[in-house]
Design a protein around this motif. Sequence first.
Motif: not given
Length: 522
Positions: A165-178
């Motif tokens: 939620s707000k205050g958290c960080l998601v680190i995502s691969d640039e080619l992750n699924h929609a």
Amino acid sequence: MCRVRDFLGKRFHPNAYKHLMPSDGYAPLNSDFDSFFTRRLKRRMEECFAQPVTGVAGRTILILDRYTPDYNQTQITLGTLTRALNVSSYNYLGFAQARGGCADAVEEGIKLYGVTTCGSRLEGGSSDLHTVTENLVAKFLGTEDSLVSSMGFATNSTFIPALVSKGCLVISDELNHASIRFGVRQSGASVRMFRHNNVKSLETLLREVISQGQPKTHRPWKKILLIVEGLFSMEGTMIDLPAIMVLKEKYKFYLFIDEAHSIGGIGQHGRGVADYYGVDPQKIDVLMGTFTKSFGAAGGYLAGKKSIIDRLRVYSYSGPYAEAMPPPVLTQIIASMASIMGVTESIPFSHLTASSFSGDHHPGPISQRYIPAWLPLPPELSSGVEGRERLRRLSFNSYYLHRGLDKLGFITYGHPSSPIVPMLIFSPGKMMMFHRMMKDRETPIVTVVVDYPATPLQTSRVRFCVSASHTKEDIDTILRACDELGDILDLKHGLKKRERWTMDEVSRRAVELVNMPDEERQ
């Protein structure tokens, strides 16, 4: 040239282009480039997409013949059918079939449970079959608990907001699924992306976000969640899980792995990337996957520690709002998954002890208590022999097609063990011709071609999806067709000519090609 035509046409021929112009104070619903792409490019090759089919998506499939009288504005079916070799479906292990042990089990399940539970999981739609399925999935994956969802896309888009939620960080691969991108946007968490499958880029980003904290306040993040796919659907690439586990131990973030395409088809026991790399699945915080590929069913799952799964049952959008998974789909999942694992002989109740319930090891066969007593599984399925054979055939077909295309001179993406084999075509015009010429061969072949917006416009590709139901002769047919069309359409821009093999040599040395170490792929 088409962009110039649109630019001038809007100014000098407004009546002809009035459908692109704002009217009555309303702006166009779609962007200028999307409108241009749809009209000037996609519509001209519409026959490549949305090919109507009928019947089971097995080794072969029946396609509905069609034609267009108005340059692809409409497509009219002719009422005739053509049987074609199918390399367009996600039926990796061949369990999507109308006959056999799984189909018989589904038929029996419909007699007992019907076709739906008519409700969401938290409002009268949950049955004992859901509980059995979730216990089996947890056992299959080697986790404490799991939950199932009626749609694969919704598994990500409705459960991720319950994790961050707000205050958290998601680190995502640039080619992750929609579906991952959508779920992260819904959560309100901040998101940062790293270069595709690049561990150095990931570590650099981790150092930055941990040291800097939240924007403006620089307070520590409430939690950091890394989301990656086990097997990327458009690239066929596999994550470097051992390297990510080293970073996880070092930087203390949570790990979420989307195994939509890897579960069931990757690893010695079909348990996905953790099985492939020999990583303890209990060290991964959340394992997500779908049943629409290797298991021939529908929906998805999340698995992990019981405390996490219990929270997700209540706080996700799926629990109170989404329709529960239908009983026939649950039966298909149980039958196909049990046939991969194998079922040991049941233990009489009088002989049960505490060790009877803790003796099952992962990965390994399951005891009869994990599946319903009424479920009819023939010996070849319950013994696990057929499941192991399907895994072996899928592995052979994946390696053979991938490395065969490489040796013929094509540019391919991805890991050789991936059942998804992307072959680069680049030009959208060649993409249309490739699809048409494959379908018009003496042995018709149905392929999936992929273009913008699923991939960048300049990296159009054909994406072969192999199955355990394919034979070596089927893969030879596909390779021979690609070899001929590659010369006609000038697609062989991979290996230098002196390093290429002929099609006859590829077919003759198939076993050698499959057993070749990765570093020797020249």
